[in-house]
Design a protein around this motif. Structure first.
Motif, PDB file in Angstrom:
ATOM      1  N   LEU A 115      25.458  32.534  32.892  1.00  0.00           N
ATOM      2  CA  LEU A 115      26.195  32.168  31.689  1.00  0.00           C
ATOM      3  C   LEU A 115      25.157  32.110  30.575  1.00  0.00           C
ATOM      4  N   VAL A 174      29.121  35.944  29.860  1.00  0.00           N
ATOM      5  CA  VAL A 174      28.706  35.972  31.260  1.00  0.00           C
ATOM      6  C   VAL A 174      28.148  37.349  31.584  1.00  0.00           C
ATOM      7  N   THR A 215      36.819  36.032  29.835  1.00  0.00           N
ATOM      8  CA  THR A 215      36.010  34.916  30.323  1.00  0.00           C
ATOM      9  C   THR A 215      36.631  33.574  29.953  1.00  0.00           C
ATOM     10  N   VAL A 220      36.332  29.374  30.874  1.00  0.00           N
ATOM     11  CA  VAL A 220      35.528  28.298  31.451  1.00  0.00           C
ATOM     12  C   VAL A 220      36.445  27.115  31.746  1.00  0.00           C
ATOM     13  N   LEU A 280      31.301  21.518  34.361  1.00  0.00           N
ATOM     14  CA  LEU A 280      31.757  22.883  34.593  1.00  0.00           C
ATOM     15  C   LEU A 280      32.235  22.970  36.038  1.00  0.00           C
ATOM     16  N   SER A 286      34.913  25.457  36.989  1.00  0.00           N
ATOM     17  CA  SER A 286      35.458  26.769  37.326  1.00  0.00           C
ATOM     18  C   SER A 286      35.094  27.787  36.251  1.00  0.00           C
ATOM     19  N   LEU A 287      35.133  29.029  36.692  1.00  0.00           N
ATOM     20  CA  LEU A 287      34.902  30.153  35.800  1.00  0.00           C
ATOM     21  C   LEU A 287      35.877  31.236  36.227  1.00  0.00           C
TER      22      LEU A 287
END
Length: 159
Positions: free
Chosen positions: A53, A65, A139, A141, A148, A150-151
């Motif tokens: 990231l 990303v 993308t 987030v 943080l 999940s992505l």
């Protein structure tokens, strides 16, 4: 490590996954728009395994990303298409950032799920609800109480 959300438009561009190179790349549609998000102190990367990231050191914003990620289709399953608000995500804790020196995002194991019907790839620490923010095209987030968790990536597959 804590992150915060601010209003703003996602970075316009194309997230690509190259099957022959096993990696993600992001191409901003406008070099000027990308340049406006990058300060003069360089960039660093927050790492989820080998996925990076990209974070501007000066503003502390997650910009996009990229990186080597061979298990993008590690576990095939159905995913609900994430409903995300547009915005920008910033590292808000006092962690020291140095240009070119990457650091790991806390939490393991990250579970990877690929949904071939929607094209989404989800990297998640858990299935707990999260606040979802679209920071760039393809993308999203996910944050829970500043962490943080999940992505969500929807790349164009090539190669």
């Amino acid at each position: 490590m804590k992150f915060s959300i601010r209003g703003g438009a996602p970075l316009d561009g194309v997230l690509t996954y190259d099957d022959s190179e096993y990696g993600f790349s992001f191409d901003a549609r406008s070099p000027k728009a990308l340049g406006e998000r990058l300060g003069t102190k360089g960039v660093t990367s927050a790492l989820i395994g080998t996925l990076q990231l990209e974070i501007d050191v000066e503003s502390r914003e997650i910009v996009y990303v990229w990186g080597y990620f061979p298990n993008v289709r590690g576990d095939v399953g159905d995913l609900e298409v994430p409903v995300a608000s547009p915005g920008r995500v910033f590292l808000s804790s006092d962690d020291f950032l140095e240009a070119g020196v990457s650091f790991d995002v806390p939490g393991k194991p990250w579970r990877v799920t690929y949904d071939p019907s929607s094209g989404w790839v989800a990297l998640r620490l858990s299935d707990a609800p999260a606040t979802l923010v679209q920071i760039a095209d393809g993308t999203v987030v996910g944050l829970d109480d500043g962490a943080l968790v999940s992505l969500w990536l929807r790349p164009v597959f090539s190669g």
